[in-house]
Write a protein that holds these residues in place. Structure first.
Motif, PDB file in Angstrom:
ATOM      1  N   ASN A   1       0.825  -1.215   0.000  1.00  0.00           N
ATOM      2  CA  ASN A   1       0.000   0.000   0.000  1.00  0.00           C
ATOM      3  C   ASN A   1       0.852   1.256   0.000  1.00  0.00           C
ATOM      4  O   ASN A   1       0.509   2.250  -0.661  1.00  0.00           O
ATOM      5  N   LEU A   2       1.963   1.234   0.718  1.00  0.00           N
ATOM      6  CA  LEU A   2       2.872   2.373   0.705  1.00  0.00           C
ATOM      7  C   LEU A   2       3.453   2.596  -0.686  1.00  0.00           C
ATOM      8  O   LEU A   2       3.625   3.729  -1.121  1.00  0.00           O
ATOM      9  N   ALA A   3       3.759   1.492  -1.370  1.00  0.00           N
ATOM     10  CA  ALA A   3       4.277   1.623  -2.735  1.00  0.00           C
ATOM     11  C   ALA A   3       3.270   2.342  -3.616  1.00  0.00           C
ATOM     12  O   ALA A   3       3.613   3.288  -4.338  1.00  0.00           O
ATOM     13  N   MET A   4       1.998   1.924  -3.546  1.00  0.00           N
ATOM     14  CA  MET A   4       0.981   2.572  -4.376  1.00  0.00           C
ATOM     15  C   MET A   4       0.767   4.029  -3.973  1.00  0.00           C
ATOM     16  O   MET A   4       0.573   4.896  -4.826  1.00  0.00           O
ATOM     17  N   LEU A   5       0.807   4.301  -2.671  1.00  0.00           N
ATOM     18  CA  LEU A   5       0.645   5.686  -2.212  1.00  0.00           C
ATOM     19  C   LEU A   5       1.794   6.568  -2.694  1.00  0.00           C
ATOM     20  O   LEU A   5       1.578   7.713  -3.096  1.00  0.00           O
ATOM     21  N   THR A   6       3.029   6.049  -2.634  1.00  0.00           N
ATOM     22  CA  THR A   6       4.158   6.848  -3.109  1.00  0.00           C
ATOM     23  C   THR A   6       4.089   7.050  -4.615  1.00  0.00           C
ATOM     24  O   THR A   6       4.450   8.122  -5.113  1.00  0.00           O
ATOM     25  N   TRP A   7       3.607   6.044  -5.355  1.00  0.00           N
ATOM     26  CA  TRP A   7       3.444   6.216  -6.803  1.00  0.00           C
ATOM     27  C   TRP A   7       2.420   7.312  -7.096  1.00  0.00           C
ATOM     28  O   TRP A   7       2.629   8.155  -7.970  1.00  0.00           O
ATOM     29  N   MET A   8       1.315   7.288  -6.356  1.00  0.00           N
ATOM     30  CA  MET A   8       0.297   8.318  -6.567  1.00  0.00           C
ATOM     31  C   MET A   8       0.830   9.702  -6.209  1.00  0.00           C
ATOM     32  O   MET A   8       0.617  10.671  -6.944  1.00  0.00           O
ATOM     33  N   ALA A   9       1.537   9.793  -5.081  1.00  0.00           N
ATOM     34  CA  ALA A   9       2.087  11.082  -4.673  1.00  0.00           C
ATOM     35  C   ALA A   9       3.096  11.592  -5.690  1.00  0.00           C
ATOM     36  O   ALA A   9       3.098  12.782  -6.040  1.00  0.00           O
ATOM     37  N   ALA A  10       3.948  10.697  -6.182  1.00  0.00           N
ATOM     38  CA  ALA A  10       4.953  11.090  -7.163  1.00  0.00           C
ATOM     39  C   ALA A  10       4.297  11.572  -8.453  1.00  0.00           C
ATOM     40  O   ALA A  10       4.726  12.567  -9.051  1.00  0.00           O
ATOM     41  N   ALA A  11       3.247  10.856  -8.894  1.00  0.00           N
ATOM     42  CA  ALA A  11       2.557  11.257 -10.121  1.00  0.00           C
ATOM     43  C   ALA A  11       1.904  12.619  -9.961  1.00  0.00           C
ATOM     44  O   ALA A  11       1.951  13.460 -10.873  1.00  0.00           O
ATOM     45  N   LEU A  12       1.301  12.875  -8.793  1.00  0.00           N
ATOM     46  CA  LEU A  12       0.649  14.164  -8.552  1.00  0.00           C
ATOM     47  C   LEU A  12       1.666  15.299  -8.477  1.00  0.00           C
ATOM     48  O   LEU A  12       1.449  16.374  -9.041  1.00  0.00           O
ATOM     49  N   VAL A  13       2.760  15.081  -7.758  1.00  0.00           N
ATOM     50  CA  VAL A  13       3.791  16.118  -7.647  1.00  0.00           C
ATOM     51  C   VAL A  13       4.396  16.411  -9.016  1.00  0.00           C
ATOM     52  O   VAL A  13       4.595  17.567  -9.392  1.00  0.00           O
ATOM     53  N   GLN A  14       4.682  15.357  -9.773  1.00  0.00           N
ATOM     54  CA  GLN A  14       5.240  15.547 -11.113  1.00  0.00           C
ATOM     55  C   GLN A  14       4.290  16.340 -11.999  1.00  0.00           C
ATOM     56  O   GLN A  14       4.707  17.254 -12.723  1.00  0.00           O
ATOM     57  N   SER A  15       3.007  16.030 -11.931  1.00  0.00           N
ATOM     58  CA  SER A  15       2.015  16.749 -12.726  1.00  0.00           C
ATOM     59  C   SER A  15       1.934  18.211 -12.312  1.00  0.00           C
ATOM     60  O   SER A  15       1.849  19.119 -13.149  1.00  0.00           O
ATOM     61  N   LEU A  16       1.984  18.461 -10.989  1.00  0.00           N
ATOM     62  CA  LEU A  16       1.927  19.834 -10.482  1.00  0.00           C
ATOM     63  C   LEU A  16       3.141  20.637 -10.934  1.00  0.00           C
ATOM     64  O   LEU A  16       3.013  21.793 -11.364  1.00  0.00           O
ATOM     65  N   VAL A  17       4.328  20.035 -10.839  1.00  0.00           N
ATOM     66  CA  VAL A  17       5.549  20.724 -11.252  1.00  0.00           C
ATOM     67  C   VAL A  17       5.504  21.056 -12.737  1.00  0.00           C
ATOM     68  O   VAL A  17       5.871  22.174 -13.155  1.00  0.00           O
ATOM     69  N   GLN A  18       5.034  20.114 -13.546  1.00  0.00           N
ATOM     70  CA  GLN A  18       4.936  20.369 -14.987  1.00  0.00           C
ATOM     71  C   GLN A  18       3.943  21.485 -15.287  1.00  0.00           C
ATOM     72  O   GLN A  18       4.189  22.336 -16.146  1.00  0.00           O
ATOM     73  N   SER A  19       2.813  21.508 -14.576  1.00  0.00           N
ATOM     74  CA  SER A  19       1.811  22.555 -14.779  1.00  0.00           C
ATOM     75  C   SER A  19       2.360  23.934 -14.395  1.00  0.00           C
ATOM     76  O   SER A  19       2.145  24.919 -15.093  1.00  0.00           O
ATOM     77  N   LEU A  20       3.086  23.990 -13.284  1.00  0.00           N
ATOM     78  CA  LEU A  20       3.692  25.237 -12.860  1.00  0.00           C
ATOM     79  C   LEU A  20       4.734  25.725 -13.861  1.00  0.00           C
ATOM     80  O   LEU A  20       4.824  26.923 -14.174  1.00  0.00           O
ATOM     81  N   GLY A  21       5.511  24.768 -14.371  1.00  0.00           N
ATOM     82  CA  GLY A  21       6.521  25.130 -15.367  1.00  0.00           C
ATOM     83  C   GLY A  21       5.892  25.698 -16.629  1.00  0.00           C
ATOM     84  O   GLY A  21       6.367  26.696 -17.186  1.00  0.00           O
ATOM     85  N   GLN A  22       4.786  25.084 -17.069  1.00  0.00           N
ATOM     86  CA  GLN A  22       4.118  25.574 -18.267  1.00  0.00           C
ATOM     87  C   GLN A  22       3.484  26.940 -18.031  1.00  0.00           C
ATOM     88  O   GLN A  22       3.519  27.813 -18.914  1.00  0.00           O
TER      89      GLN A  22
END
Length: 288
Positions: A264-285
């Motif tokens: 469950n921690l693995a899936m939670l970290t994957w979700m958190a990483a995907a969300l942070v990555q998406s947020l960083v990309q949106s901010l960059g754009q």
């Protein structure tokens, strides 16, 4: 939830109504599985000397609280409700593959618990749980939010498959005495309790180590984080590797909880990483 987060990270859109519909499907699916498995396993559960909160069935049949026929009918009702929800979502949002995927999941449960295949007894039922829980459920979540399979991280389903596979292996560990008595060829019965625990930790480590397939494009420190965090309970479980037999009830359950916690921690970290990555990309754009 993992599939829906991955869809949002890739496509940038999210529907709360679809989220609610998909989560409702998940609840109905859980009830369908529990009711159907309790009915299918009623004879084996009756001779299980060591049921736990994780395994051995709900005991409602064995304790005379419900008749087997009531659970059989309840399973059919949950399956029908799932199909109704899937069809409604398909009609409203043009998600025509959704009912097909739901029926596919029901077929996996049938092959797992019922004749003629009944792989949970004949052996290798873990494969079906790996496909169903590890792969099919994230695909359903992704497809529902994205409206297609475009940009679905297909290779990322391999670590998810391992988590589903290991989940089956782990929850069967406390049932080892009952499964042997019922000639149920679970992983632990086929390979022995120690090797089952060792293989579970090894597969968890492999799944966690390949988490970068689930969330691609992470920097090295991001990959390090999604590996390091879920490995902590794996390392804690490794300390009990030689002593967590089913006869040692408390330690066996702690081993199972730690392994499940790592997944469950693995899936939670994957979700958190995907969300942070998406947020960083949106901010960059937006800054550009």
């Amino acid at each position: 939830m993992l599939g829906q987060v991955l869809a949002y990270a890739v496509h940038g859109s999210f529907s709360w109504s679809l989220f609610g519909g998909v989560q409702l499907l998940g609840v109905l699916d859980q009830l369908f599985i529990v009711f159907a498995n309790d009915f299918a396993d009623r004879e084996a559960d009756a001779i299980n000397p060591s049921p736990t909160v994780l395994s051995g069935g709900s005991r409602v049949i064995q304790e005379g609280k419900l008749a087997p026929e009531a659970l059989r009918k309840a399973a059919w009702i949950m399956l029908a409700a799932m199909l109704v929800v899937a069809l409604v979502l398909a009609l409203i949002h043009q998600l025509w593959w959704l009912p097909v995927l739901v029926l596919g999941g029901a077929g996996l449960l049938w092959a797992y618990s019922f004749a003629p295949l009944r792989l949970s007894y004949r052996g290798h039922g873990e494969l079906l749980q790996g496909v169903g829980v590890g792969m099919l459920l994230p695909v359903i979540g992704f497809y529902a939010q994205a409206g297609s399979f475009e940009a679905l991280p297909w290779l990322g389903l391999l670590p998810c498959f391992l988590l589903g596979y290991v989940g089956n292996l782990l929850t069967s560990l406390p049932d080892y005495p009952g499964d042997r008595a019922a000639s149920k060829r679970t992983y632990a019965v086929r390979h022995g309790q120690f090797d089952a625990r060792r293989h579970a930790l090894e597969m968890l480590a492999v799944a966690i180590g390949f988490g970068w397939l689930v969330v691609g494009g992470l920097p090295w420190w991001g990959v390090a984080m999604i590996i390091a965090v879920p490995l902590v309970p794996v390392l804690a479980a490794a300390r009990m590797l030689g002593s967590a037999d089913a006869g040692n009830r408390g330690e066996c359950l702690r081993f199972v909880f730690l392994g499940a916690g790592a997944a469950n921690l693995a899936m939670l970290t994957w979700m958190a990483a995907a969300l942070v990555q998406s947020l960083v990309q949106s901010l960059g754009q937006s800054l550009v």
